[in-house]
Design an enzyme around this catalytic site. Structure first.
Site, mmCIF file in Angstrom:
data_model
loop_
_atom_site.group_PDB
_atom_site.id
_atom_site.type_symbol
_atom_site.label_atom_id
_atom_site.label_comp_id
_atom_site.label_asym_id
_atom_site.label_seq_id
_atom_site.Cartn_x
_atom_site.Cartn_y
_atom_site.Cartn_z
ATOM 1 N N GLY A 76 -9.484 -8.770 1.447
ATOM 2 C CA GLY A 76 -8.533 -8.959 -0.480
ATOM 3 C C GLY A 76 -7.478 -8.918 -0.563
ATOM 4 O O GLY A 76 -6.207 -9.193 0.780
ATOM 5 N N LEU A 77 -6.561 -8.954 -1.562
ATOM 6 C CA LEU A 77 -4.588 -8.779 -1.952
ATOM 7 C C LEU A 77 -4.902 -7.999 -1.055
ATOM 8 O O LEU A 77 -5.225 -6.267 -0.856
ATOM 9 C CB LEU A 77 -5.101 -9.348 -3.253
ATOM 10 C CG LEU A 77 -5.102 -10.310 -4.348
ATOM 11 C CD1 LEU A 77 -5.359 -10.796 -5.484
ATOM 12 C CD2 LEU A 77 -4.792 -11.310 -3.465
ATOM 13 N N SER A 78 -3.351 -8.053 -0.674
ATOM 14 C CA SER A 78 -2.307 -7.097 -0.992
ATOM 15 C C SER A 78 -2.094 -5.425 -1.676
ATOM 16 O O SER A 78 -1.849 -6.516 -2.202
ATOM 17 C CB SER A 78 -0.071 -7.069 -0.510
ATOM 18 O OG SER A 78 0.383 -6.217 0.091
ATOM 19 N N GLY A 79 -2.922 -4.272 -1.064
ATOM 20 C CA GLY A 79 -2.865 -3.447 -2.538
ATOM 21 C C GLY A 79 -3.703 -3.318 -3.206
ATOM 22 O O GLY A 79 -4.208 -2.163 -3.784
ATOM 23 N N GLY A 125 -6.409 -2.152 -1.900
ATOM 24 C CA GLY A 125 -7.173 -0.415 -1.472
ATOM 25 C C GLY A 125 -7.908 -1.146 -0.280
ATOM 26 O O GLY A 125 -8.763 0.016 0.354
ATOM 27 N N LYS A 126 -7.770 -2.104 0.555
ATOM 28 C CA LYS A 126 -8.311 -2.286 2.202
ATOM 29 C C LYS A 126 -8.026 -1.017 3.212
ATOM 30 O O LYS A 126 -8.859 -0.573 3.839
ATOM 31 C CB LYS A 126 -8.442 -3.264 2.951
ATOM 32 C CG LYS A 126 -8.572 -5.049 1.835
ATOM 33 C CD LYS A 126 -7.926 -5.922 2.794
ATOM 34 C CE LYS A 126 -6.195 -6.044 3.063
ATOM 35 N NZ LYS A 126 -5.612 -6.131 1.597
ATOM 36 N N THR A 127 -6.915 -0.835 3.073
ATOM 37 C CA THR A 127 -6.791 0.200 4.599
ATOM 38 C C THR A 127 -6.902 1.599 4.583
ATOM 39 O O THR A 127 -7.291 2.243 5.049
ATOM 40 C CB THR A 127 -4.633 0.160 4.703
ATOM 41 O OG1 THR A 127 -4.570 -0.893 4.697
ATOM 42 C CG2 THR A 127 -4.217 1.061 5.462
ATOM 43 N N SER A 178 -6.597 -11.686 5.185
ATOM 44 C CA SER A 178 -7.629 -12.333 5.736
ATOM 45 C C SER A 178 -8.005 -13.728 4.208
ATOM 46 O O SER A 178 -9.021 -13.354 3.963
ATOM 47 C CB SER A 178 -9.037 -12.462 6.262
ATOM 48 O OG SER A 178 -9.339 -11.021 5.965
#
Ligand code: ADP
Length: 192
Positions: free
Chosen positions: A12-15, A17-19, A86
């Site tokens: 997903g895009l930066s920000g 919520g992946k982390t 990615s």
């Protein structure tokens, strides 16, 4: 199937919520006794992929390296959680092919929302022209075609997204269902 190792791949895009979601999922899995490793894109880029840039070629190499390490860990019964932008479908497909058990999680939020959150202040820098080839601004993000799970972080709370991922793993029997419910027993049903 159970505890046979798998890779949970958050894209997903930066920000988006992946982390945040991947840390929550990891801690729930650890509480349940599973061996878990997180490969976070930001961390990987400071060691495994140090020196790589953000061209499509370098991004693909980065994703391929992460995929390779994830495949080694997951085939040894580790639940491996990858949190990396990615952005390219073909590279994600390539890493999927390296795995026996692979679950793609699309962490979905619009560019506008990610930009408003701007957790790492990177969007502001990218808009100011200080970070070239920034995903969503001047480098593409290709949405997953057929992800196993979508966490829409504009519609769901962090807790809801974490639960959605855990439930998916339970339903597919990658992990055991949570043992006991904390609910009071229904005595009416028992003594009827
Ligand atoms: P990424 O790893 O995709 O770059 P981060 O997890 O670092 O994203 O940042 C996402 C930010 O969005 C965090 O500050 C998080 O608290 C916030 N956020 C707001 N709502 C949600 C949600 N529903 N799910 C995940 N993160 C959320």
């Amino acid at each position: 199937m159970e505890n046979s190792g798998l890779t949970l791949w958050f894209t997903g895009l930066s920000g988006a919520g992946k982390t945040t979601i991947s840390k929550g999922v990891a801690s729930q899995l650890k509480v349940r006794g599973y061996r878990v490793e997180i490969l976070d894109g930001d961390v990987v880029r400071t060691n495994l992929s140090q020196g790589l840039g953000f061209s499509k070629q370098d991004r693909d190499i980065n994703v391929c390296r992460i995929g390779f390490v994830a495949s080694l860990l997951s085939r040894n019964q580790v639940i491996t959680i990858v949190a990396a932008i990615s952005p390219f479908q073909d590279a994600r497909e390539q890493v999927r092919q390296m795995h026996k058990n692979f679950v793609e999680v699309y962490v979905k939020a619009s560019l506008e929302v990610c930009e408003q959150r701007d957790v790492k202040r990177l969007y502001a820098l990218a808009r100011a022209g200080k970070i070239p080839e920034f995903t969503g601004i001047d480098s593409p993000y290709e949405e997953p075609v057929n992800p196993e799970i979508v966490c829409d972080t504009q519609q769901e709370s962090i807790a809801e997204s974490i639960t959605k991922v855990i439930k998916y793993l339970e339903t597919r029997e990658y992990i055991r269902a949570a043992a006991v419910s904390s609910e009071e027993p229904n005595f009416n049903a028992i003594y009827k």
